[in-house]
Write a protein that holds these residues in place. Structure first.
Motif, mmCIF file in Angstrom:
data_model
loop_
_atom_site.group_PDB
_atom_site.id
_atom_site.type_symbol
_atom_site.label_atom_id
_atom_site.label_comp_id
_atom_site.label_asym_id
_atom_site.label_seq_id
_atom_site.Cartn_x
_atom_site.Cartn_y
_atom_site.Cartn_z
ATOM 1 N N LYS A 27 38.011 -41.412 18.072
ATOM 2 C CA LYS A 27 36.662 -41.784 17.669
ATOM 3 C C LYS A 27 36.306 -41.055 16.382
ATOM 4 C CE LYS A 27 34.686 -43.087 22.053
ATOM 5 N NZ LYS A 27 33.596 -42.867 23.005
ATOM 6 N N LYS A 28 35.811 -41.822 15.427
ATOM 7 C CA LYS A 28 35.522 -41.296 14.099
ATOM 8 C C LYS A 28 34.505 -40.155 14.120
ATOM 9 C CE LYS A 28 35.908 -43.845 9.933
ATOM 10 N NZ LYS A 28 35.566 -45.001 9.149
ATOM 11 N N ASP A 29 33.514 -40.253 14.984
ATOM 12 C CA ASP A 29 32.474 -39.228 15.003
ATOM 13 C C ASP A 29 32.958 -37.890 15.554
ATOM 14 O OD1 ASP A 29 32.697 -40.205 17.604
ATOM 15 O OD2 ASP A 29 30.559 -40.095 18.003
ATOM 16 N N ARG A 30 34.130 -37.841 16.122
ATOM 17 C CA ARG A 30 34.668 -36.593 16.671
ATOM 18 C C ARG A 30 35.576 -35.855 15.687
ATOM 19 N NH1 ARG A 30 31.390 -35.859 20.827
ATOM 20 N NH2 ARG A 30 31.483 -37.545 22.313
ATOM 21 N N ILE A 31 36.013 -36.545 14.632
ATOM 22 C CA ILE A 31 36.999 -35.964 13.718
ATOM 23 C C ILE A 31 36.447 -34.753 12.967
ATOM 24 C CG2 ILE A 31 38.398 -36.417 11.664
ATOM 25 C CD1 ILE A 31 38.665 -39.296 12.674
ATOM 26 N N ALA A 32 35.286 -34.905 12.340
ATOM 27 C CA ALA A 32 34.718 -33.795 11.555
ATOM 28 C C ALA A 32 34.440 -32.582 12.435
ATOM 29 C CB ALA A 32 33.451 -34.245 10.839
ATOM 30 N N GLU A 33 33.866 -32.832 13.607
ATOM 31 C CA GLU A 33 33.574 -31.731 14.526
ATOM 32 C C GLU A 33 34.845 -30.977 14.885
ATOM 33 O OE1 GLU A 33 32.244 -31.056 19.145
ATOM 34 O OE2 GLU A 33 31.622 -32.899 18.161
ATOM 35 N N MET A 65 35.155 -27.190 13.849
ATOM 36 C CA MET A 65 34.970 -26.284 14.987
ATOM 37 C C MET A 65 36.254 -25.980 15.758
ATOM 38 S SD MET A 65 31.774 -25.732 14.661
ATOM 39 C CE MET A 65 31.362 -24.883 16.151
ATOM 40 N N GLY A 66 37.288 -26.781 15.541
ATOM 41 C CA GLY A 66 38.537 -26.560 16.263
ATOM 42 C C GLY A 66 38.543 -27.144 17.657
ATOM 43 N N THR A 67 37.536 -27.967 17.981
ATOM 44 C CA THR A 67 37.504 -28.602 19.295
ATOM 45 C C THR A 67 38.590 -29.666 19.372
ATOM 46 O OG1 THR A 67 35.857 -30.174 18.506
ATOM 47 C CG2 THR A 67 35.029 -28.205 19.617
ATOM 48 N N VAL A 110 42.048 -31.570 15.491
ATOM 49 C CA VAL A 110 42.319 -32.240 14.224
ATOM 50 C C VAL A 110 42.696 -31.194 13.184
ATOM 51 C CG1 VAL A 110 41.312 -33.602 12.357
ATOM 52 C CG2 VAL A 110 40.759 -34.135 14.720
ATOM 53 N N THR A 111 43.838 -31.412 12.527
ATOM 54 C CA THR A 111 44.251 -30.505 11.464
ATOM 55 C C THR A 111 44.550 -31.237 10.167
ATOM 56 O OG1 THR A 111 46.560 -30.589 12.169
ATOM 57 C CG2 THR A 111 45.203 -28.803 13.054
ATOM 58 N N ARG A 112 44.832 -32.535 10.247
ATOM 59 C CA ARG A 112 45.149 -33.324 9.054
ATOM 60 C C ARG A 112 44.635 -34.737 9.229
ATOM 61 N NH1 ARG A 112 51.461 -32.541 8.218
ATOM 62 N NH2 ARG A 112 51.049 -34.342 6.915
#
Length: 78
Positions: free
Chosen positions: A31-37, A41-43, A55-57
């Motif tokens: 889900k796109k809205d979870r990528i930035a977070e 934040m490292g979630t 997400v790292t890349r």
């Protein structure tokens, strides 16, 4: 539902020297809205295929996509 592709990273402390050819690296749909977070934040995020990872890349055009994520995404579009 908006999705984007991201690479699944390993959770163990191994150095990637690019010689691990027995396991291909795929980018997954999440889900796109979870990528930035996740990136900030490292979630962890959950991919369509069920993989859970931070997400790292981000994917570049032409990057290999997880076959399971791709199949599920195509089914969601119909």
């Amino acid at each position: 539902m908006q999705t984007d592709t991201i690479e699944r990273t390993e959770t163990d402390e191994q150095v990637d020297d690019g010689t691990d050819s027995d396991r291909p690296k795929f980018f997954h749909y999440v889900k796109k809205d979870r990528i930035a977070e996740s990136a900030v934040m490292g979630t962890h995020v959950v991919a369509l295929c069920g993989e859970v990872f931070p997400v790292t890349r981000s994917a570049k055009p032409g990057s290999p996509v997880c076959p399971d994520c791709k199949r599920i995404f195509e089914q969601l579009k119909t």
